[in-house]
Design an enzyme around this catalytic site. Structure first.
Site, PDB file in Angstrom:
ATOM      1  N   HIS A 132       0.858  -1.201   0.000  1.00 24.47           N
ATOM      2  CA  HIS A 132       0.000   0.000   0.000  1.00 24.47           C
ATOM      3  C   HIS A 132       0.881   1.233   0.000  1.00 24.47           C
ATOM      4  O   HIS A 132       1.670   1.430   0.918  1.00 24.47           O
ATOM      5  CB  HIS A 132      -0.876   0.047   1.256  1.00 24.47           C
ATOM      6  CG  HIS A 132      -1.976  -0.957   1.249  1.00 24.47           C
ATOM      7  ND1 HIS A 132      -3.005  -0.934   2.154  1.00 24.47           N
ATOM      8  CD2 HIS A 132      -2.213  -2.018   0.452  1.00 24.47           C
ATOM      9  CE1 HIS A 132      -3.826  -1.933   1.912  1.00 24.47           C
ATOM     10  NE2 HIS A 132      -3.358  -2.621   0.898  1.00 24.47           N
ATOM     11  N   TYR A 171      -8.830   5.127   8.008  1.00 25.03           N
ATOM     12  CA  TYR A 171      -8.949   5.462   9.437  1.00 25.03           C
ATOM     13  C   TYR A 171     -10.044   6.520   9.564  1.00 25.03           C
ATOM     14  O   TYR A 171      -9.921   7.605   8.994  1.00 25.03           O
ATOM     15  CB  TYR A 171      -7.636   6.049   9.958  1.00 25.03           C
ATOM     16  CG  TYR A 171      -6.531   5.036  10.159  1.00 25.03           C
ATOM     17  CD1 TYR A 171      -5.717   4.624   9.101  1.00 25.03           C
ATOM     18  CD2 TYR A 171      -6.284   4.489  11.421  1.00 25.03           C
ATOM     19  CE1 TYR A 171      -4.693   3.704   9.294  1.00 25.03           C
ATOM     20  CE2 TYR A 171      -5.261   3.567  11.623  1.00 25.03           C
ATOM     21  CZ  TYR A 171      -4.473   3.183  10.558  1.00 25.03           C
ATOM     22  OH  TYR A 171      -3.465   2.275  10.751  1.00 25.03           O
ATOM     23  N   PRO A 207      -2.974  -0.020  19.067  1.00 24.67           N
ATOM     24  CA  PRO A 207      -2.772  -0.468  17.686  1.00 24.67           C
ATOM     25  C   PRO A 207      -3.004   0.594  16.613  1.00 24.67           C
ATOM     26  O   PRO A 207      -2.741   0.332  15.434  1.00 24.67           O
ATOM     27  CB  PRO A 207      -3.787  -1.617  17.532  1.00 24.67           C
ATOM     28  CG  PRO A 207      -4.793  -1.400  18.596  1.00 24.67           C
ATOM     29  CD  PRO A 207      -4.110  -0.697  19.716  1.00 24.67           C
ATOM     30  N   LYS A 261       2.140  -0.234  15.049  1.00 25.84           N
ATOM     31  CA  LYS A 261       3.577  -0.262  15.328  1.00 25.84           C
ATOM     32  C   LYS A 261       4.062  -1.484  16.113  1.00 25.84           C
ATOM     33  O   LYS A 261       5.267  -1.766  16.154  1.00 25.84           O
ATOM     34  CB  LYS A 261       3.975   0.997  16.127  1.00 25.84           C
ATOM     35  CG  LYS A 261       3.938   2.258  15.308  1.00 25.84           C
ATOM     36  CD  LYS A 261       5.187   2.417  14.459  1.00 25.84           C
ATOM     37  CE  LYS A 261       4.992   3.315  13.283  1.00 25.84           C
ATOM     38  NZ  LYS A 261       4.661   2.653  12.035  1.00 25.84           N
ATOM     39  N   TYR A 279       4.409   6.477   9.881  1.00 27.09           N
ATOM     40  CA  TYR A 279       3.571   5.314   9.565  1.00 27.09           C
ATOM     41  C   TYR A 279       4.362   4.254   8.789  1.00 27.09           C
ATOM     42  O   TYR A 279       4.253   3.063   9.071  1.00 27.09           O
ATOM     43  CB  TYR A 279       2.327   5.767   8.774  1.00 27.09           C
ATOM     44  CG  TYR A 279       1.247   4.717   8.757  1.00 27.09           C
ATOM     45  CD1 TYR A 279       0.405   4.544   9.855  1.00 27.09           C
ATOM     46  CD2 TYR A 279       1.070   3.879   7.661  1.00 27.09           C
ATOM     47  CE1 TYR A 279      -0.576   3.571   9.858  1.00 27.09           C
ATOM     48  CE2 TYR A 279       0.087   2.898   7.660  1.00 27.09           C
ATOM     49  CZ  TYR A 279      -0.736   2.754   8.766  1.00 27.09           C
ATOM     50  OH  TYR A 279      -1.704   1.778   8.772  1.00 27.09           O
TER      51      TYR A 279
HETATM   52  P1  FAD Z   1       3.505 -11.869  21.128  1.00 24.86           P
HETATM   53  O1  FAD Z   1       3.018 -11.890  19.746  1.00 24.86           O
HETATM   54  O2  FAD Z   1       2.527 -11.627  22.236  1.00 24.86           O
HETATM   55  O3  FAD Z   1       4.249 -13.248  21.366  1.00 24.86           O
HETATM   56  C1  FAD Z   1       4.635 -13.692  22.650  1.00 24.86           C
HETATM   57  C2  FAD Z   1       4.635 -15.196  22.666  1.00 24.86           C
HETATM   58  O4  FAD Z   1       5.052 -15.643  23.938  1.00 24.86           O
HETATM   59  C3  FAD Z   1       3.259 -15.782  22.413  1.00 24.86           C
HETATM   60  O5  FAD Z   1       3.316 -16.777  21.430  1.00 24.86           O
HETATM   61  C4  FAD Z   1       2.850 -16.334  23.765  1.00 24.86           C
HETATM   62  O6  FAD Z   1       1.974 -17.460  23.672  1.00 24.86           O
HETATM   63  C5  FAD Z   1       4.202 -16.682  24.357  1.00 24.86           C
HETATM   64  N1  FAD Z   1       4.200 -16.754  25.808  1.00 24.86           N
HETATM   65  C6  FAD Z   1       3.506 -15.983  26.693  1.00 24.86           C
HETATM   66  N2  FAD Z   1       3.759 -16.375  27.949  1.00 24.86           N
HETATM   67  C7  FAD Z   1       4.638 -17.394  27.878  1.00 24.86           C
HETATM   68  C8  FAD Z   1       5.257 -18.217  28.837  1.00 24.86           C
HETATM   69  N3  FAD Z   1       5.008 -18.068  30.142  1.00 24.86           N
HETATM   70  N4  FAD Z   1       6.105 -19.184  28.424  1.00 24.86           N
HETATM   71  C9  FAD Z   1       6.358 -19.356  27.095  1.00 24.86           C
HETATM   72  N5  FAD Z   1       5.783 -18.611  26.129  1.00 24.86           N
HETATM   73  C10 FAD Z   1       4.932 -17.637  26.520  1.00 24.86           C
HETATM   74  N6  FAD Z   1       1.192  -4.410  15.490  1.00 24.86           N
HETATM   75  C11 FAD Z   1       1.584  -3.910  14.287  1.00 24.86           C
HETATM   76  O7  FAD Z   1       2.792  -3.722  14.090  1.00 24.86           O
HETATM   77  N7  FAD Z   1       0.704  -3.615  13.271  1.00 24.86           N
HETATM   78  C12 FAD Z   1      -0.622  -3.810  13.441  1.00 24.86           C
HETATM   79  O8  FAD Z   1      -1.381  -3.591  12.491  1.00 24.86           O
HETATM   80  C13 FAD Z   1      -1.091  -4.293  14.706  1.00 24.86           C
HETATM   81  N8  FAD Z   1      -2.397  -4.515  14.937  1.00 24.86           N
HETATM   82  C14 FAD Z   1      -2.790  -5.114  16.091  1.00 24.86           C
HETATM   83  C15 FAD Z   1      -4.134  -5.381  16.252  1.00 24.86           C
HETATM   84  C16 FAD Z   1      -4.563  -6.005  17.412  1.00 24.86           C
HETATM   85  C17 FAD Z   1      -6.035  -6.283  17.570  1.00 24.86           C
HETATM   86  C18 FAD Z   1      -3.618  -6.383  18.429  1.00 24.86           C
HETATM   87  C19 FAD Z   1      -4.059  -7.094  19.685  1.00 24.86           C
HETATM   88  C20 FAD Z   1      -2.280  -6.122  18.266  1.00 24.86           C
HETATM   89  C21 FAD Z   1      -1.856  -5.485  17.115  1.00 24.86           C
HETATM   90  N9  FAD Z   1      -0.516  -5.206  16.905  1.00 24.86           N
HETATM   91  C22 FAD Z   1      -0.115  -4.636  15.724  1.00 24.86           C
HETATM   92  C23 FAD Z   1       0.477  -5.546  17.924  1.00 24.86           C
HETATM   93  C24 FAD Z   1       1.214  -6.856  17.644  1.00 24.86           C
HETATM   94  O9  FAD Z   1       0.282  -7.897  17.472  1.00 24.86           O
HETATM   95  C25 FAD Z   1       2.173  -7.177  18.775  1.00 24.86           C
HETATM   96  O10 FAD Z   1       2.946  -6.049  19.055  1.00 24.86           O
HETATM   97  C26 FAD Z   1       3.091  -8.354  18.446  1.00 24.86           C
HETATM   98  O11 FAD Z   1       2.370  -9.552  18.515  1.00 24.86           O
HETATM   99  C27 FAD Z   1       4.280  -8.429  19.391  1.00 24.86           C
HETATM  100  O12 FAD Z   1       5.035  -9.596  19.151  1.00 24.86           O
HETATM  101  P2  FAD Z   1       5.790 -10.323  20.329  1.00 24.86           P
HETATM  102  O13 FAD Z   1       6.472 -11.487  19.716  1.00 24.86           O
HETATM  103  O14 FAD Z   1       6.583  -9.340  21.082  1.00 24.86           O
HETATM  104  O15 FAD Z   1       4.654 -10.787  21.333  1.00 24.86           O
HETATM  105  C1  PHB Z   2      -5.021  -4.533  10.891  1.00 26.70           C
HETATM  106  O1  PHB Z   2      -5.118  -4.723   9.664  1.00 26.70           O
HETATM  107  O2  PHB Z   2      -5.266  -5.438  11.708  1.00 26.70           O
HETATM  108  C2  PHB Z   2      -4.610  -3.221  11.407  1.00 26.70           C
HETATM  109  C3  PHB Z   2      -4.284  -2.218  10.504  1.00 26.70           C
HETATM  110  C4  PHB Z   2      -3.897  -0.965  10.987  1.00 26.70           C
HETATM  111  C5  PHB Z   2      -3.861  -0.739  12.344  1.00 26.70           C
HETATM  112  C6  PHB Z   2      -4.180  -1.740  13.232  1.00 26.70           C
HETATM  113  C7  PHB Z   2      -4.563  -2.991  12.769  1.00 26.70           C
HETATM  114  O3  PHB Z   2      -3.511   0.493  12.796  1.00 26.70           O
END
Ligand code: FAD
Ligand code: PHB
Length: 395
Positions: free
Chosen positions: A72, A201, A293, A297, A385
């Site tokens: 995009h 948005y 979200p 980021k 962004y």
């Molecule tokens: P996580 O993905 O949370 O991974 C952590 C892992 O550790 C998981 O698999 C979990 O099961 C595991 N774990 C937890 N506890 C334990 C334990 N005790 N022992 C062993 N393993 C464990 N970010 C963006 O950049 N762009 C977006 O568009 C965006 N949209 C989002 C929309 C929503 C609805 C949500 C909820 C989040 C969004 N995010 C977005 C944020 C993004 O999903 C997170 O920042 C990302 O998942 C972070 O990755 P991580 O590996 O740090 O953590």
């Molecule tokens: C998504 O596609 O899930 C999404 C896109 C943009 C955002 C957050 C989530 O800012």
């Protein structure tokens, strides 16, 4: 068992780190408490910054992303019934974002991990860390009813916001900065062709709404709700009614509707733990920081953290230098705080806050009107962004 780096969590942070270390010849063990299917099926982020895409490609795990990811070069900001286009590529010298589900990223990385033959344990129970301020930190867990221990040189806490690594740090050794927002997002995945090629948005008097997508057949939508909203209160019909009220513009643009495949409510918070290290344990991704979200980021910050961390481990093993490990937290936090600032700004500009006055509403509309009329303001949005430049080489 022994590992140079013991990684807790097989989310984006843990899996990316594991693969970066593999490419540098550093061994790791990944320990995850959920099942492989659960980790892959979890619907979360969708927007990858240019730097995250480049990282995946340079790591050799970007083939499907390049085929199936939706590039995009712009997005829309919608308010007062009109959509306004922001040309991200034109404003940033050609940079763009790519829509590719986090679950697809995780799937590609798990496949890559398995292909390396290096260990990853899913469904590990009672994961705990020990002696993290000693030269020999340990991870303990149970797998198939048997006790396991991994003696490590270092531990990477990549276990997300609700993990065990951050809470294992003695109180007083890290400082927490936190803000909770008085709303959450109700999100759905729908079997409907996206009716716009780019994200929209929306700031509406009933609250924020976001149009996104996952593929040419799947639409992803969100709207603002109270933080403790029970998804059980929302029938599919009621969700579509609210989506359409908030998103339909005067020219008749609106999302296509279809069968709802998945729905849920996510609370919103900003959170930073400083420093992102205690002894020989390093926190990365959501374990160390959470952003609302709205700026898309979270996943990208997780990727930026582990790029720095992988370089720092490489410097340690190749040159016997702890210099970059010692700088890890400071390097990451500069980026983290800028992402916090941007995510807070996007969130506060596009949401309605309980108790806000008519003045606040008009001021927010003026903020958006200024944004779409000022090249400087649009450039500021665009460069944040698509992602600020990375401070370290990618791989
Ligand atoms: P996580 O993905 O949370 O991974 C952590 C892992 O550790 C998981 O698999 C979990 O099961 C595991 N774990 C937890 N506890 C334990 C334990 N005790 N022992 C062993 N393993 C464990 N970010 C963006 O950049 N762009 C977006 O568009 C965006 N949209 C989002 C929309 C929503 C609805 C949500 C909820 C989040 C969004 N995010 C977005 C944020 C993004 O999903 C997170 O920042 C990302 O998942 C972070 O990755 P991580 O590996 O740090 O953590
Ligand atoms: C998504 O596609 O899930 C999404 C896109 C943009 C955002 C957050 C989530 O800012």
């Amino acid at each position: 068992m022994h590992a140079q780096v013991g990684i807790i969590g097989a989310g984006p942070a843990g899996l990316l780190l594991g693969h970066l270390l593999h490419l540098k010849g550093i061994d790791s063990v990944i320990v995850e408490n959920r099942s492989q299917d659960y980790v892959i099926d979890r619907v979360r982020a969708g927007v990858l910054e240019q730097g995250t895409v480049d990282l995946m490609i340079q790591m050799g795990v970007g083939a499907r992303l390049q085929r199936e990811g939706l590039r995009h070069e712009g997005l829309y900001i919608s308010f007062s019934g009109r959509r306004h286009h922001i040309d991200l590529a034109e404003l940033t010298g050609g940079k763009a974002i790519t829509v590719y589900g986090q679950n697809e990223v995780v799937k590609d990385l798990i496949d890559a991990r398995i292909a390396t033959g290096r260990p990853v344990y899913f469904e590990a129970a009672n994961v705990s860390v020990h002696d993290i301020d000693s030269p020999r930190p340990k991870i303990r867990f149970q797998k198939d009813g048997r006790n396991q221990e991994i003696a490590c040189d270092f531990i990477a806490g990549c276990d997300g916001f609700h993990g065990i690594c951050r809470p294992s740090i003695p109180e007083g050794s890290i400082k927490i900065y936190e803000r909770e927002y008085p709303f959450g997002w109700l999100g759905i995945l729908a079997e409907a062709a996206p009716s716009s090629e780019e994200l929209v948005y929306t700031y509406h008097e009933r609250g924020f709404a976001l149009f996104s997508m996952r593929s040419p057949k799947i639409t992803r939508l969100y709207f603002q709700v109270p933080p403790a909203e029970d998804i059980g209160n929302w029938s599919d019909d009621a969700i579509w009614d609210e989506m359409l009220i908030r998103m339909t513009t005067r020219d008749g643009w609106k999302p296509n509707t279809g069968r709802i495949l998945q729905k849920g409510v996510t609370p919103m918070r900003s959170f930073v733990a400083e420093p992102m290290r205690y002894g020989r344990m390093f926190l990365a991704g959501d374990a160390a920081h959470i952003v609302p979200p709205t700026g898309a980021k979270g996943l990208n910050l997780a990727a930026a953290d582990v790029m720095v961390l992988a370089q720092a481990f490489a410097r340690f093993y190749q040159q016997n230098s702890t210099q970059l490990l010692d700088q890890y937290s400071d390097i990451c936090l500069r980026r983290v705080w800028k992402a916090q600032r941007f995510s807070w700004w996007m969130t506060s500009t596009l949401h309605r806050f309980p108790g806000e006055t008519e003045f606040d509403y008009r001021r927010q509309l003026a903020d958006l009107d200024y944004l779409i009329g000022s090249r400087a303001a649009m450039t500021s949005l665009a460069e944040n962004y698509v992602g600020l430049p990375m401070d370290v080489p990618l791989v």
